[in-house]
Enzyme design. Sequence first.
Site, PDB file in Angstrom:
ATOM      1  N   GLY A 471      38.135 -44.235  10.004  1.00 38.80           N
ATOM      2  CA  GLY A 471      37.856 -42.979  10.684  1.00 38.80           C
ATOM      3  C   GLY A 471      36.369 -42.847  10.971  1.00 38.80           C
ATOM      4  O   GLY A 471      35.910 -41.824  11.486  1.00 38.80           O
ATOM      5  N   THR A 472      35.614 -43.892  10.640  1.00 41.23           N
ATOM      6  CA  THR A 472      34.163 -43.841  10.814  1.00 41.23           C
ATOM      7  C   THR A 472      33.719 -44.210  12.221  1.00 41.23           C
ATOM      8  O   THR A 472      32.588 -43.927  12.603  1.00 41.23           O
ATOM      9  CB  THR A 472      33.506 -44.865   9.866  1.00 41.23           C
ATOM     10  OG1 THR A 472      34.151 -46.126  10.086  1.00 41.23           O
ATOM     11  CG2 THR A 472      33.676 -44.468   8.419  1.00 41.23           C
ATOM     12  N   ARG A 623      18.619 -49.166  14.753  1.00 41.03           N
ATOM     13  CA  ARG A 623      19.363 -49.051  15.995  1.00 41.03           C
ATOM     14  C   ARG A 623      20.682 -48.300  15.775  1.00 41.03           C
ATOM     15  O   ARG A 623      21.381 -48.530  14.798  1.00 41.03           O
ATOM     16  CB  ARG A 623      19.648 -50.458  16.494  1.00 41.03           C
ATOM     17  CG  ARG A 623      20.628 -50.475  17.573  1.00 41.03           C
ATOM     18  CD  ARG A 623      20.162 -51.319  18.722  1.00 41.03           C
ATOM     19  NE  ARG A 623      21.107 -51.119  19.782  1.00 41.03           N
ATOM     20  CZ  ARG A 623      21.809 -52.082  20.332  1.00 41.03           C
ATOM     21  NH1 ARG A 623      21.595 -53.320  19.954  1.00 41.03           N
ATOM     22  NH2 ARG A 623      22.673 -51.810  21.253  1.00 41.03           N
ATOM     23  N   ILE A 624      21.013 -47.412  16.673  1.00 40.62           N
ATOM     24  CA  ILE A 624      22.279 -46.680  16.599  1.00 40.62           C
ATOM     25  C   ILE A 624      23.282 -47.386  17.510  1.00 40.62           C
ATOM     26  O   ILE A 624      23.120 -47.409  18.728  1.00 40.62           O
ATOM     27  CB  ILE A 624      22.089 -45.211  17.042  1.00 40.62           C
ATOM     28  CG1 ILE A 624      20.982 -44.533  16.224  1.00 40.62           C
ATOM     29  CG2 ILE A 624      23.414 -44.453  16.947  1.00 40.62           C
ATOM     30  CD1 ILE A 624      21.201 -44.501  14.730  1.00 40.62           C
ATOM     31  N   LYS A 696      20.400 -50.225  10.416  1.00 40.41           N
ATOM     32  CA  LYS A 696      20.224 -49.953   8.993  1.00 40.41           C
ATOM     33  C   LYS A 696      21.504 -49.436   8.328  1.00 40.41           C
ATOM     34  O   LYS A 696      21.696 -49.638   7.135  1.00 40.41           O
ATOM     35  CB  LYS A 696      19.122 -48.910   8.795  1.00 40.41           C
ATOM     36  CG  LYS A 696      17.711 -49.460   8.962  1.00 40.41           C
ATOM     37  CD  LYS A 696      16.683 -48.388   8.653  1.00 40.41           C
ATOM     38  CE  LYS A 696      15.271 -48.962   8.647  1.00 40.41           C
ATOM     39  NZ  LYS A 696      14.265 -47.875   8.481  1.00 40.41           N
ATOM     40  N   GLY A 697      22.331 -48.744   9.067  1.00 43.53           N
ATOM     41  CA  GLY A 697      23.523 -48.146   8.455  1.00 43.53           C
ATOM     42  C   GLY A 697      23.258 -46.711   8.072  1.00 43.53           C
ATOM     43  O   GLY A 697      22.190 -46.380   7.545  1.00 43.53           O
ATOM     44  N   GLY A 699      26.262 -44.370   7.306  1.00 44.53           N
ATOM     45  CA  GLY A 699      27.493 -43.679   6.927  1.00 44.53           C
ATOM     46  C   GLY A 699      27.314 -42.693   5.787  1.00 44.53           C
ATOM     47  O   GLY A 699      27.925 -41.634   5.769  1.00 44.53           O
ATOM     48  N   GLU A 700      26.488 -43.053   4.823  1.00 43.31           N
ATOM     49  CA  GLU A 700      26.350 -42.213   3.641  1.00 43.31           C
ATOM     50  C   GLU A 700      25.076 -41.370   3.648  1.00 43.31           C
ATOM     51  O   GLU A 700      24.881 -40.514   2.797  1.00 43.31           O
ATOM     52  CB  GLU A 700      26.409 -43.094   2.390  1.00 43.31           C
ATOM     53  CG  GLU A 700      27.806 -43.596   2.142  1.00 43.31           C
ATOM     54  CD  GLU A 700      27.868 -44.864   1.320  1.00 43.31           C
ATOM     55  OE1 GLU A 700      28.178 -44.773   0.133  1.00 43.31           O
ATOM     56  OE2 GLU A 700      27.612 -45.953   1.859  1.00 43.31           O
TER      57      GLU A 700
END
Length: 733
Positions: A471-472, A623-624, A696-697, A699-700
């Site tokens: 769902g991410t 980067r997104i 970089k990430g 999610g959290e």
Amino acid sequence: MAKRASKAIVNHARAFPRLDARPKVTGGARFAADIVIDNLAYAVLVTSAIATGRISKLKIDAARAVPGVLKILTYKDGRTRKRLRSIPDIEGSTVRPLSSWTIWHDGQIVALVVAETLEAAREGASQIEIAYKVKRPSATFGAAGTKTEAARDFEFPDYEDLHHGRPAVALRASAVTVDATYETAAQHHNPMELFSTTCVWRNGRLTIYEPSQFVYGLRRAVSDQLRIKFANVRVISPFVGGGFGSKALATARTALTAIVARRLGRPVRLVVSRDQGFTTAGYRAETKHRIRLGARRDGKLQALIHEGWELCSRQDAVFWGGIDTTCRMYAAANVRGEVSVVHADRNVPGFMRAPAEFPYVYALETAMDELAVKLRMDPIELRRINDTAVDPIGDAPYSTRSLMRCFDRAAKTFGWRHRNPEPGAMRDGEWFIGWGCASAIYPTQMQASAARVTLARTGHVRVDIAAHELGTGAMTAIAGAAAERLGVATANVRVQLGNSSLPPGPMAAGSATTASACCAVLKACDAIRTKLSEAGPAQSFNATFRRLHTDRIKRYAVWLPPGVNSDARRGLNVGEFNSVAGNDANRGTLTFAFGAEFVEVRVHALTCEIRVPRVVGAFAAGRIMSARAARSQLMGGMVWGISSALHEQSEIDTRRARYVNDNIADYLIPVNADIGDVEVILLSEHDPTINLAGVKGLGELGNVGTAAAVSNAVFHATGKRIRKLPIRIEHLL
Ligand code: MOS
């Protein structure tokens, strides 16, 4: 082609809808327990009604007599017991259910009933008669019988105490100090999709349908547990209806279901009920922190001491030790970080969304606010004064550090300069207004990953990778990477994931999927481009493929993150978890994603009701890959942060070491009416040194600073410093 491609990705990243949007909205998406299987039998768990002691009587005659009941597993069943005794540690927990009469925690699996129908299985489960010999359990911090051990005494490869300079001396010499203790609550993930396992045996090979954040890891765990070949286990997990860490590691239920399915010679499906999910999977255990800060009058930190205590089960050693993040965060000259594990009679904790950073950064960022108040200094300025480009402990540089850029941007959008710093000074009728802020910070984690990419003459692309869509938006980010590198539209990319027959991808944890999976995909795409270039100067796909005398080009790539251990390539193929972390200073560089979160609370002067009308967060994470997915992740993280600050807590009956609110009616989470405006600002950040994708990430990340920002805002509104989450009305009355 490259130029056209890079232009295309900008547009896709901004506007491309999620590839899984339509199936999710129309019900077309199949989750593991939705998959239709012939001749299915249904399993139901029976879990213990006590936390410590043993089973003194267990009778299954009545259950066996229920029409439709096929099989009942209990510890009395010698075959099961023998099998389960011989299995290695089930990731994180050493409790082997059904292996003896001993009860280690409330809600431990004590029987498994299989029947022709779910109803019969339930009826059978309810007819099992169990009596216990009860011992008094230790439920949580402060209970008699808990045992505290230093985390350094465990073999935990990534943890060591931190000690730099002379923190105690520096603290005593500091002009201004803070010494405070903070607490965070136990929480359960409660993903919408329940835990489930469906096991199908065919010719000695096992197929498992189970929502999983790591299909290769589950495959390895079950093959180890059942002592069957890795090659003979397959895990299928097409979509995951929320994980948040709870579906990252194998739990005992999978092997149990596999055992009973094999014995019955029939596929078996187990769907764990909501309350049983509280005790048969991981959760976020409660934590305690003592923070001591010492600063000069000008705000410069001289000493930072962070001691953490994490609750764990009686017999295991699972903890997160977040000091590697908090102790490296600001330019404190003298630092100490130490973590202790407190054993109680509880089920073993597990990963839960920013497992280390959420509680540890909450404590530090609240303490920083307390220091700013004592210094009569703006909390943003305090962070600016202590901003650092290098690790204060070991001098490793931060690869990029955008913390203050995030603060400045979010402060501007929020309107921070209109804040009256005096607590209780801002008021709107009967409501006190509080404005608070905090840093968000999350170490970049990367895992080894493989991927296979196939480009067809038509310009259609297929990406195969055993990554996970929880769902991410992972699927869309992965598609975007391939689309960019191959110069096709994202709509023309098909991504296959969630299946352990695909090339091994990363565990969907540590906010690592986008960086890890996209790097492998980019590498495979580059190999395809090399092949394309053999056809001479760039031209249409059609012409190029004609020259190459082929209709499809397929490439398999393995990407290893810089600094990963040499065993990673082999481990990748057999489901071993391999990761490098941005807060591991031994790598020579620190890599973190950053954010700054600003919160407005309103506290009612008479009732002390707390509302959160608006939140602004600015974030920088390299980067997104998919702006739409990134925004949703960060927004969801901040909503969860508000929940942690004001709502959410697994309530524990301390006499019985038992969760009281083990259902989503009583487990408080925010609803729409609890959440006001949530604004996410994505700052561009270019950091080509981290990995191939520059990702970089994140999610959290969004979840990390919010609770402290809310807590700081509550202080600003009321002048009351609450050092415990969640903050409730009764704390303010
Ligand atoms: Mo997340 S707790 O790293 O699944």
